[in-house]
Design a protein around this motif. Structure first.
Motif, PDB file in Angstrom:
ATOM      1  N   GLU A  54      52.720  50.963  39.054  1.00 40.54           N
ATOM      2  CA  GLU A  54      52.191  51.825  37.865  1.00 40.54           C
ATOM      3  C   GLU A  54      52.506  51.110  36.536  1.00 40.54           C
ATOM      4  O   GLU A  54      51.758  51.106  35.519  1.00 40.54           O
ATOM      5  CB  GLU A  54      52.641  53.227  37.978  1.00 40.54           C
ATOM      6  N   PRO A  91      52.797  45.396  33.861  1.00 44.53           N
ATOM      7  CA  PRO A  91      51.739  45.010  32.864  1.00 44.53           C
ATOM      8  C   PRO A  91      50.776  43.973  33.455  1.00 44.53           C
ATOM      9  O   PRO A  91      49.736  43.836  32.793  1.00 44.53           O
ATOM     10  CB  PRO A  91      52.535  44.677  31.660  1.00 44.53           C
ATOM     11  N   ILE A  92      50.779  43.406  34.321  1.00 47.32           N
ATOM     12  CA  ILE A  92      50.196  42.221  35.047  1.00 47.32           C
ATOM     13  C   ILE A  92      49.024  42.890  35.981  1.00 47.32           C
ATOM     14  O   ILE A  92      48.346  42.086  36.785  1.00 47.32           O
ATOM     15  CB  ILE A  92      50.831  41.143  35.653  1.00 47.32           C
ATOM     16  N   GLN A  93      49.469  44.095  36.501  1.00 50.03           N
ATOM     17  CA  GLN A  93      48.838  44.852  37.545  1.00 50.03           C
ATOM     18  C   GLN A  93      49.106  44.027  38.902  1.00 50.03           C
ATOM     19  O   GLN A  93      48.283  43.972  39.623  1.00 50.03           O
ATOM     20  CB  GLN A  93      47.327  44.786  37.295  1.00 50.03           C
ATOM     21  N   LEU A  94      50.360  43.499  39.045  1.00 51.40           N
ATOM     22  CA  LEU A  94      50.664  42.955  40.350  1.00 51.40           C
ATOM     23  C   LEU A  94      51.189  44.418  41.205  1.00 51.40           C
ATOM     24  O   LEU A  94      51.403  45.388  40.684  1.00 51.40           O
ATOM     25  CB  LEU A  94      52.158  42.233  40.056  1.00 51.40           C
ATOM     26  N   LEU A  95      51.382  44.019  42.450  1.00 47.37           N
ATOM     27  CA  LEU A  95      52.089  45.103  43.495  1.00 47.37           C
ATOM     28  C   LEU A  95      52.959  44.584  43.653  1.00 47.37           C
ATOM     29  O   LEU A  95      53.456  44.067  44.668  1.00 47.37           O
ATOM     30  CB  LEU A  95      51.274  45.192  44.515  1.00 47.37           C
ATOM     31  N   HIS A 128      49.400  37.076  46.012  1.00 44.05           N
ATOM     32  CA  HIS A 128      49.593  38.537  45.135  1.00 44.05           C
ATOM     33  C   HIS A 128      50.055  38.108  43.868  1.00 44.05           C
ATOM     34  O   HIS A 128      50.431  39.112  43.277  1.00 44.05           O
ATOM     35  CB  HIS A 128      50.699  39.293  45.996  1.00 44.05           C
ATOM     36  N   GLY A 129      50.038  37.080  43.472  1.00 41.82           N
ATOM     37  CA  GLY A 129      50.295  36.591  41.939  1.00 41.82           C
ATOM     38  C   GLY A 129      51.646  36.483  41.587  1.00 41.82           C
ATOM     39  O   GLY A 129      52.134  36.892  40.395  1.00 41.82           O
ATOM     40  N   ASP A 154      52.306  34.805  38.347  1.00 41.71           N
ATOM     41  CA  ASP A 154      51.854  35.460  37.057  1.00 41.71           C
ATOM     42  C   ASP A 154      52.821  36.627  36.643  1.00 41.71           C
ATOM     43  O   ASP A 154      52.534  37.262  35.629  1.00 41.71           O
ATOM     44  CB  ASP A 154      50.499  36.310  37.532  1.00 41.71           C
ATOM     45  N   ARG A 161      50.793  61.404  44.250  1.00 41.23           N
ATOM     46  CA  ARG A 161      49.793  61.060  43.193  1.00 41.23           C
ATOM     47  C   ARG A 161      48.668  61.637  43.813  1.00 41.23           C
ATOM     48  O   ARG A 161      48.634  62.111  44.883  1.00 41.23           O
ATOM     49  CB  ARG A 161      49.718  59.790  42.956  1.00 41.23           C
ATOM     50  N   ARG A 198      43.768  44.961  46.662  1.00 37.58           N
ATOM     51  CA  ARG A 198      44.930  44.557  45.645  1.00 37.58           C
ATOM     52  C   ARG A 198      44.100  44.632  44.232  1.00 37.58           C
ATOM     53  O   ARG A 198      42.840  44.408  44.123  1.00 37.58           O
ATOM     54  CB  ARG A 198      45.089  42.898  45.793  1.00 37.58           C
ATOM     55  N   PRO A 199      44.800  45.319  43.560  1.00 36.16           N
ATOM     56  CA  PRO A 199      44.300  45.525  41.879  1.00 36.16           C
ATOM     57  C   PRO A 199      43.718  43.898  41.286  1.00 36.16           C
ATOM     58  O   PRO A 199      44.585  42.870  41.600  1.00 36.16           O
ATOM     59  CB  PRO A 199      45.228  46.124  41.443  1.00 36.16           C
ATOM     60  N   HIS A 200      43.135  44.026  40.415  1.00 36.65           N
ATOM     61  CA  HIS A 200      42.847  42.634  39.857  1.00 36.65           C
ATOM     62  C   HIS A 200      44.054  42.401  38.981  1.00 36.65           C
ATOM     63  O   HIS A 200      44.597  43.060  38.013  1.00 36.65           O
ATOM     64  CB  HIS A 200      41.528  42.925  38.606  1.00 36.65           C
ATOM     65  N   ILE A 201      44.546  40.985  39.053  1.00 38.17           N
ATOM     66  CA  ILE A 201      45.663  40.751  38.461  1.00 38.17           C
ATOM     67  C   ILE A 201      45.243  40.258  36.893  1.00 38.17           C
ATOM     68  O   ILE A 201      44.326  39.361  36.946  1.00 38.17           O
ATOM     69  CB  ILE A 201      46.232  39.473  39.381  1.00 38.17           C
ATOM     70  N   VAL A 202      45.999  40.741  36.179  1.00 40.36           N
ATOM     71  CA  VAL A 202      45.774  40.190  34.518  1.00 40.36           C
ATOM     72  C   VAL A 202      45.722  38.539  34.589  1.00 40.36           C
ATOM     73  O   VAL A 202      46.416  38.080  34.989  1.00 40.36           O
ATOM     74  CB  VAL A 202      46.598  40.916  33.688  1.00 40.36           C
ATOM     75  N   HIS A 253      43.315  36.731  36.185  1.00 41.42           N
ATOM     76  CA  HIS A 253      42.842  36.146  37.160  1.00 41.42           C
ATOM     77  C   HIS A 253      41.084  36.261  37.161  1.00 41.42           C
ATOM     78  O   HIS A 253      40.687  37.197  36.542  1.00 41.42           O
ATOM     79  CB  HIS A 253      43.166  36.457  38.611  1.00 41.42           C
TER      80      HIS A 253
END
Lengths: 505, 331
Positions: A383, A386-390, A409-410, A413, B216, B318-322, B324
């Protein structure tokens, strides 16, 4: 006069942290007197260390070049006061890896005489941009926001790109640190004039000066000076107080709504970001001929008697600055160079302040990490990332050392902002784990590269041996052919010679 | 966190006791005792810190969820088997909290459901002021829980009633329509006497957890959507042979599942999008099992099946990684 604007892009996650800034912003910036001894590391920037060009015993003046820029990513070092070089030796420093680094040590003579500029310079706007850039290189100026990337090289890379915006970073989102805030309050003109020089060097027409909403005085002062300068290219922008909106890529995203591509630079989306302190340093160098020999540093925390912002010569030790700020309180426990999120904890106050030192933080106790428990995959970390990683998945894969999953999974990044650590109910030191995993990944890549080089060498060798063998074979065949042609007499002759040879052995 | 979950279950527990008698409390105590004992035993056997393992209350949450799933009249050894399987096998053999693939309470429940089908289907009639029913006293309930035998002169048939889900399922088998079945006063307004009120009280706790941000919105929403969309559609198409969405919502363990069971973070999907998919899948499976399966309620099976799908869901959502490229390239 341009009013602060709010038309901002969105940043995912982030945290509203307790600022702890008012402690150190209550008073004006104080100048720390030049100490008896200055300790100047030759590597105060990322990249190749500078090469000392002074000898022990030599007398130097304030602003005199004492170590030259070396390599493609170099930055020079200047004497920060006048005095005598007494040693060039390893000294404790605060940096990410390693504890000691080679430093030039100056015993100051207390006169603080500055070197005369070699030539009188024309005003910056009559200079060609490339001349201006090489001039900036000589000033020893590096990014003062903390990354300490040599500014000239950053600008030289930037001019090769298609740029739209200059962004001046006055966000300063990390708790406790307030040196940029104070700089903007007291030296707004230098900051904005620096922006004008940068725009000239980069042939840009728009400069966003971005400040976080928790700095109303800085915003007001900037707006006033902008009115006086009457330069329509300067635009003031206010952003919400959310950590880590001051990260370079995050700021670009916030202001332009463009994402800096993975592995890329802000210049890929037409932005060049400079810290406000860097802009002011550029102004001082280009307009006043003063290289980067001092900086504003916040000295704060509940372990400091009188938290404040000081302007200190580079090379002044932390101990000197803390003394100036009334010394340690009884509760002082932990010394951090930098902020609480991204700073480096050090064990000695003999370390000097360098170009990167934006904060000296002394806390009464180490922030309690709590007992680490298993991850329950609650997803709080995702949540706030800021990079929207998990981070919860990255953590899993980092434990399993699953390199390909980590990549996908970045992991690379991750900006190591530490938000996930703060919200983790299981108190897992995620950022530290990710840093380690990145290190292992790098090692693996190095190993692969080494193996590849070894393989190439081996193949080249086998090819060479094969070729030699082939040559020998054909030579032998030729000899045989020749012998056949020569007939039995010749063969007998050869055999005899051979026998003789073996007899000799 | 887990303490909040326990507190949030309190209204539903009181409602349960009110409608189905004190047996729930005995089950809760037995389940708690065996869950905690199992947890302590396994933590000790694995050489970990017992106090730390018990202080997160997760084994008590498991016990509570298991107790909610049990009929109020359940012999102690059935409860104990479920509790031990949940904690020992489903949780600790996978590595303890954080590593369990399956929701421990549901795994324990399914094991006793298939092992002791007779005991697990003995639901007493809910408290109904206007209808005849026999209820056991506290002592009689306790005696049954301990010995597994009923007071003299009482048979299973006399005290037990089919649950609304059972009634509807067997009713449909007998070719009766939903409208006919709903006439039975036991069916209540939506999902059966007692059941619908327990559902309401469960929802109160659930909403409280949502407000406190302990769970949630994605999973509950997913579960409700996954169950009610097909249920509503089928009911619209053929209201005779399909139960109403209201019935699906209020009967059985739907609400408990949406707020308390499916939301177990360890065994659920973890990305925001993934949680919606996970919840939706559970809802769909509950509907499918109730409508076409041989078990009356499908919550436990639905949850366990979706537990297995979690790694795939997490990977695909998986969410979009900033920074990418926006469309994820196939690799």
């Amino acid at each position: 006069m341009s009013a602060p604007t709010y038309d901002l892009g969105k940043l995912h996650g982030g945290l509203r942290l307790e600022g702890h800034k008012s402690e150190s912003t209550a008073q004006a910036i104080y100048r720390v007197p030049v100490p008896a001894q200055l300790v100047l590391p030759i590597a105060q920037h990322v990249g190749d260390a500078a090469q000392p060009i002074v000898g022990i015993g030599e007398r130097v003046l304030k602003g005199q070049l004492i170590a030259e820029a070396y390599g493609t990513l170099g930055a020079p070092v200047h004497a920060s006061s006048s005095g005598k070089i007494v040693a060039i030796e390893p000294w404790p420093v605060a940096r990410r890896y390693g504890d000691n680094a080679p430093c030039i040590i100056i015993e100051s003579d207390g006169e603080d005489r500055a070197i005369e500029p070699a030539e009188t310079r024309p005003s910056y706007d009559s200079l060609r941009p490339d001349v201006l850039l090489s001039m900036i290189l000589q000033g020893g100026i590096v990014g003062l926001g903390g990354a300490v990337f040599p500014t000239a090289q950053k600008l030289m890379q930037a001019v090769t790109c298609e740029l739209t915006y200059l962004i001046l970073n006055g966000v300063e989102c990390e708790p406790y640190i307030s040196c940029d805030d104070m700089l903007m309050r007291e030296h707004a003109r230098e900051v904005l004039s620096g922006a004008q020089i940068l725009m000239h060097a980069l042939s840009l027409d728009v400069a966003y000066i971005v400040v976080e909403s928790d700095k109303p005085q800085a915003i007001q002062r900037l707006a006033e000076v902008m009115g006086e300068l009457d330069d329509e290219r300067l635009v003031l922008k206010q952003v919400p107080t959310i950590y880590p909106s001051g990260g370079e890529d995050q700021l670009v995203q916030l202001v332009t709504n463009l994402e800096v591509p993975t592995g890329g630079l802000p210049t890929d989306v037409g932005c060049l970001v400079q810290n406000v302190g860097t802009a002011a340093a550029i102004y001082k160098w280009i307009a006043d001929h003063e290289p980067l020999v001092s900086r504003i540093t916040t000295v704060t925390g509940d372990g400091i008697a009188q938290p404040m912002n000081v302007e200190a010569r580079l090379g002044t030790t932390v101990a000197d600055i803390v003394n100036f700020a009334g010394g340690y309180t009884e509760r002082a426990q932990q010394l951090i160079i930098g902020g609480p999120m991204t700073g480096k904890s050090v064990t000695t106050d003999r370390v000097p302040i360098v170009k990167a030192t934006n904060c000296i933080l002394v806390l009464s106790e180490a922030p309690s990490a709590g007992v680490e428990r298993p991850c329950i995959r609650c997803g709080e970390c995702a949540e706030v990332c800021p990079i929207q990683l998990l981070p919860q998945q990255l953590f899993w894969y980092a434990c399993a050392d699953d390199e390909s999953k980590l990549r996908r999974h970045g992991l690379t990044d991750c900006i190591e902002c530490g938000c996930c650590d703060l919200v983790c109910p299981s108190h897992i030191p995620l950022t530290a784990d990710f840093r380690k995993a990145k290190g292992r990944m790098q090692e693996l890549a190095d190993e692969k590269a080494r193996a590849e080089r070894a393989r190439q060498r081996f193949e080249a060798r086998s090819r060479r041996l094969e070729k030699e063998q082939r040559e020998r074979d054909s030579e032998l065949a030729e000899q045989k052919e020749a012998a056949k042609k020569a007939g039995p007499a010749a063969i007998a002759e050869i055999l005899k010679r051979k026998q003789q040879q073996s007899g000799d052995d | 966190m887990m303490l909040h979950v326990l507190l949030a279950l309190a209204p539903a527990a009181l409602a349960h006791v009110w409608y189905f008698g004190p047996g729930f409390l005995f089950n809760l105590i037995i389940a708690s005792a065996f869950c905690v004992a199992g947890e302590a035993l396994m933590t000790h056997a694995r050489g970990r810190d017992i106090e730390a393992a018990l202080s997160d209350y997760s084994s008590l949450v498991t016990a509570a969820l298991l107790a909610f799933a049990l009929p109020s009249l359940t012999p102690w050894w059935v409860t104990a088997t479920g509790a031990l399987f949940a904690v020992v096998a489903a949780k600790h053999l996978y590595g303890g909290i954080g590593f369990n693939v399956f929701n421990p309470a549901m795994a324990g429940y399914v094991v006793i459901l298939v092992t002791f089908p007779l005991e697990m289907n003995l639901w007493v009639a809910p408290r109904m002021g206007d209808i005849d029913y026999i209820s056991l006293t506290i002592m009689q309930t306790l005696a049954y829980t301990v010995t597994g035998s009923l007071p003299d002169g009482l048979s299973f048939d006399a005290i037990s009633r089919a649950t609304p889900l059972d009634a509807v399922q067997s009713g449909f088998r007998d070719m009766r329509t939903f409208a006919e079945l709903s006439v039975n006063p036991m069916m209540g307004d939506f999902g059966g006497r007692g059941w619908e009120w327990i559902g309401n009280f469960t929802a109160i706790g659930g909403f409280w957890l949502l407000v406190r941000k302990i769970i949630r919105w994605q999973i509950p929403t997913g579960v409700f959507a996954g169950l009610l969309l097909p249920a509503g559609l089928m009911y619209l198409v053929d209201p005779g042979t399909n139960a109403s969405p209201g019935f699906h919502l209020f009967s059985g363990a739907t609400i408990l599942c949406a707020f308390f069971i499916a939301t177990d973070p360890v065994s659920a999907a973890t990305s925001a999008k993934g949680r919606v998919v996970y919840g939706f899948g559970i809802g769909l499976l509950i509907f499918a099992i109730r409508r076409w399966g041989s078990f009356a309620d499908g919550v436990a099976f639905a949850v366990l099946l979706m537990n297995m799908a979690v790694p795939a869901i997490d990977y695909l959502t998986r969410p979009h990684i900033v920074g990418h490229p926006l469309r994820r390239g196939r690799q």
